[in-house]
Design an enzyme around this catalytic site. Structure first.
Site, PDB file in Angstrom:
ATOM      1  CB  CYS A  40      -0.953   0.000   1.192  1.00 59.56           C
ATOM      2  SG  CYS A  40      -2.365  -1.110   0.996  1.00 59.56           S
TER       3      CYS A  40
ATOM      4  CG  HIS B 236       2.359 -10.395  -3.839  1.00 57.16           C
ATOM      5  ND1 HIS B 236       1.923 -10.364  -2.535  1.00 57.16           N
ATOM      6  CD2 HIS B 236       3.398 -11.268  -3.872  1.00 57.16           C
ATOM      7  CE1 HIS B 236       2.668 -11.183  -1.804  1.00 57.16           C
ATOM      8  NE2 HIS B 236       3.558 -11.743  -2.594  1.00 57.16           N
TER       9      HIS B 236
HETATM   10  P1  AMP Z   1       5.475 -13.606  -0.998  1.00 58.14           P
HETATM   11  O1  AMP Z   1       6.325 -14.597  -0.271  1.00 58.14           O
HETATM   12  O2  AMP Z   1       4.684 -14.222  -2.114  1.00 58.14           O
HETATM   13  O3  AMP Z   1       4.618 -12.799  -0.033  1.00 58.14           O
HETATM   14  O4  AMP Z   1       6.482 -12.621  -1.716  1.00 58.14           O
HETATM   15  C1  AMP Z   1       6.703 -11.306  -1.312  1.00 58.14           C
HETATM   16  C2  AMP Z   1       7.673 -10.718  -2.299  1.00 58.14           C
HETATM   17  O5  AMP Z   1       7.699  -9.318  -2.114  1.00 58.14           O
HETATM   18  C3  AMP Z   1       9.122 -11.218  -2.129  1.00 58.14           C
HETATM   19  O6  AMP Z   1       9.555 -11.784  -3.364  1.00 58.14           O
HETATM   20  C4  AMP Z   1       9.892  -9.957  -1.766  1.00 58.14           C
HETATM   21  O7  AMP Z   1      11.190  -9.917  -2.305  1.00 58.14           O
HETATM   22  C5  AMP Z   1       9.009  -8.876  -2.351  1.00 58.14           C
HETATM   23  N1  AMP Z   1       9.123  -7.560  -1.715  1.00 58.14           N
HETATM   24  C6  AMP Z   1       9.076  -7.262  -0.392  1.00 58.14           C
HETATM   25  N2  AMP Z   1       9.207  -5.942  -0.190  1.00 58.14           N
HETATM   26  C7  AMP Z   1       9.335  -5.371  -1.408  1.00 58.14           C
HETATM   27  C8  AMP Z   1       9.513  -4.028  -1.878  1.00 58.14           C
HETATM   28  N3  AMP Z   1       9.578  -2.986  -1.038  1.00 58.14           N
HETATM   29  N4  AMP Z   1       9.623  -3.826  -3.216  1.00 58.14           N
HETATM   30  C9  AMP Z   1       9.568  -4.855  -4.074  1.00 58.14           C
HETATM   31  N5  AMP Z   1       9.381  -6.147  -3.706  1.00 58.14           N
HETATM   32  C10 AMP Z   1       9.283  -6.401  -2.398  1.00 58.14           C
HETATM   33 ZN    ZN Z   2      -1.818  -3.297   1.188  1.00 57.62          ZN
END
Ligand code: AMP
Ligand code: ZN
Length: 120
Positions: free
Chosen positions: A7, A97
């Site tokens: 967000c 996501h």
């Molecule tokens: P998940 O395990 O499916 O929740 O994956 C979360 C993903 O978000 C991981 O691949 C992280 O590297 C990525 N992530 C976390 N923080 C950020 C951020 N600030 N910008 C871009 N990607 C992020």
């Molecule tokens: Zn959110």
């Protein structure tokens, strides 16, 4: 949603390498890419996971995944590309996501800046 990192990206409170944006979704490069071009597509409205998100938004995300898959293929020439969406204890960030994770048959070691310049 307060304290949700995605967000905060939507609200431009923290930076991200945004490669696609419209009224409903945002797509940006994963900060810790599994492979070059690892991209996340998120809804602009906060839905936690696959149970919470509505079908209309989900359909739009899938439509954008087709567009970005083509863009990644044209610019980075991967040998394959995986779509992944984690739920429950597999999900680190609790804002829905969809991961687009390319695969390569030989080593590709571009920096995030280089990948961003190709995909933006
Ligand atoms: P998940 O395990 O499916 O929740 O994956 C979360 C993903 O978000 C991981 O691949 C992280 O590297 C990525 N992530 C976390 N923080 C950020 C951020 N600030 N910008 C871009 N990607 C992020
Ligand atoms: Zn959110």
């Amino acid at each position: 949603m307060e304290n949700c990192i995605f967000c905060k990206i939507i609200n431009k409170e923290i930076p991200a390498n945004i490669i696609y944006e419209d009224d409903t979704v945002l797509a940006f490069l994963d900060i810790s890419p599994i492979k070059c071009g690892h991209t996340l597509i998120i809804p602009k409205k906060h839905y936690k996971d696959l149970d919470e998100i509505n079908e209309e938004t989900l359909n739009h995300i899938m439509k954008i995944s087709k567009i970005l898959k083509k863009r990644i293929e044209e610019k980075l020439n991967p040998s394959g590309l995986q779509l992944v969406q984690n739920n429950g204890d597999l999900q680190e960030v609790k804002h829905y996501h969809l991961h687009l994770i390319p695969n390569y048959d030989k080593d590709v070691n571009l920096s995030i800046d280089e990948v961003f310049n190709l995909l933006k």
